[in-house]
Design an enzyme around this catalytic site. Structure first.
Site, PDB file in Angstrom:
ATOM      1  CE  LYS A  56      35.173  44.549  73.737  1.00 23.96           C
ATOM      2  NZ  LYS A  56      35.605  44.533  72.530  1.00 23.96           N
ATOM      3  CE  LYS A  61      40.415  31.986  83.890  1.00 19.04           C
ATOM      4  NZ  LYS A  61      41.765  31.012  83.938  1.00 19.04           N
ATOM      5  CB  SER A  86      32.702  24.388  84.896  1.00 17.70           C
ATOM      6  OG  SER A  86      33.642  25.012  85.773  1.00 17.70           O
TER       7      SER A  86
END
Length: 255
Positions: A56, A61, A86
């Site tokens: 997902k 992360k 970013s």
């Protein structure tokens, strides 16, 4: 889970990684492992690829971000979370916060890739722009944190993040138990910063000490290799790589 530089206590452990897995298992995807006969032939060995691109948020992360967000108590969560990123951590934190129903304030440098900013917005993150320098990112995040009371979730230098990323290894060894070598990316103020390799190495060496763990980074952004050589964190004056998530330095906890 708050390891500090100069001590021999790590920011994460096999226990915290197992706790993270229980905490996030209903939110994350169990990602597939694939192989390629062509690449196996070229390499002269059997290669397996853990496809976190199907996680997902599009990257591993989400594991760390989910662990961090869902480990907050109600009083902390009520104020929301904040980070400066970013890259994929920004989108992952925005998505995890959305699932918990809390605000996510994301400080993003003005030169961030549009596709990654679009992901943050799509997941409901509130974008706050800053200059494309680490000093601007940190100072802007500190100001927003002061104004909102949100909890700072660092992209990688956080035991909760390291523990969440380490769940990849638990899952991988259940899928293929006879792995002898693991290669994982390392580096990057913008994204990785050693959070992935730290969690993977901790889990791998705790479960199967014979596993060899290799950290991969671009030659043009080889701060981790230079840091290992010098016995201290080395910050490169400039980097040369198209991999925007693999630029810059390690954190003290991942180090």
């Amino acid at each position: 889970m708050n390891g500090h530089n100069g001590t021999d206590q790590y920011a994460a452990s096999l226990s915290s990684i197992k706790e993270a897995r229980e905490r996030i298992k209903s939110y994350i995807q169990k990602t597939p492992v694939v192989t390629s006969e062509t690449l196996n032939s070229m390499a002269g060995r059997g290669l397996l690829f853990k496809c976190e691109c199907f996680q997902k948020g599009g990257a591993f992360k989400f594991r760390g971000a989910s662990n961090a967000v869902f480990s907050l108590d109600e009083q902390q969560a009520d104020k929301g979370v904040i980070t400066h990123s970013s890259g994929n951590h920004a989108a992952a934190l925005a998505l995890a916060a959305k699932l918990r129903g809390i605000p996510a304030y994301i400080v993003i440098p003005s030169n961030a890739p549009k596709c990654k900013v679009d992901n943050v917005i799509r997941y409901g993150g509130q974008v706050i722009w800053c200059e494309p320098t680490m000093q601007s990112r940190q100072s802007t995040a500190a100001k927003v944190q002061q104004d909102t009371g949100a909890v700072l979730i660092h992209p990688y230098n956080d035991g909760r993040i390291i523990s969440g990323q380490g769940t990849i290894l638990l899952e991988l060894l259940e899928q293929f138990s006879d792995i002898d070598t693991i290669i994982a990316p390392i580096s990057g103020e913008l994204s990785l910063g050693g959070g992935l390799i730290s969690g993977v190495a901790l889990a791998a060496k705790s479960i199967k000490p014979s596993i060899r763990v290799l950290a991969a980074e671009p030659v043009g952004a080889n701060d981790a290799a230079l840091s290992k050589e010098n016995g201290r964190i080395v910050i490169l004056p400039e980097v040369n790589t198209i991999a925007d998530g693999l630029r810059a330095t390690l954190g003290d906890l991942t180090w």
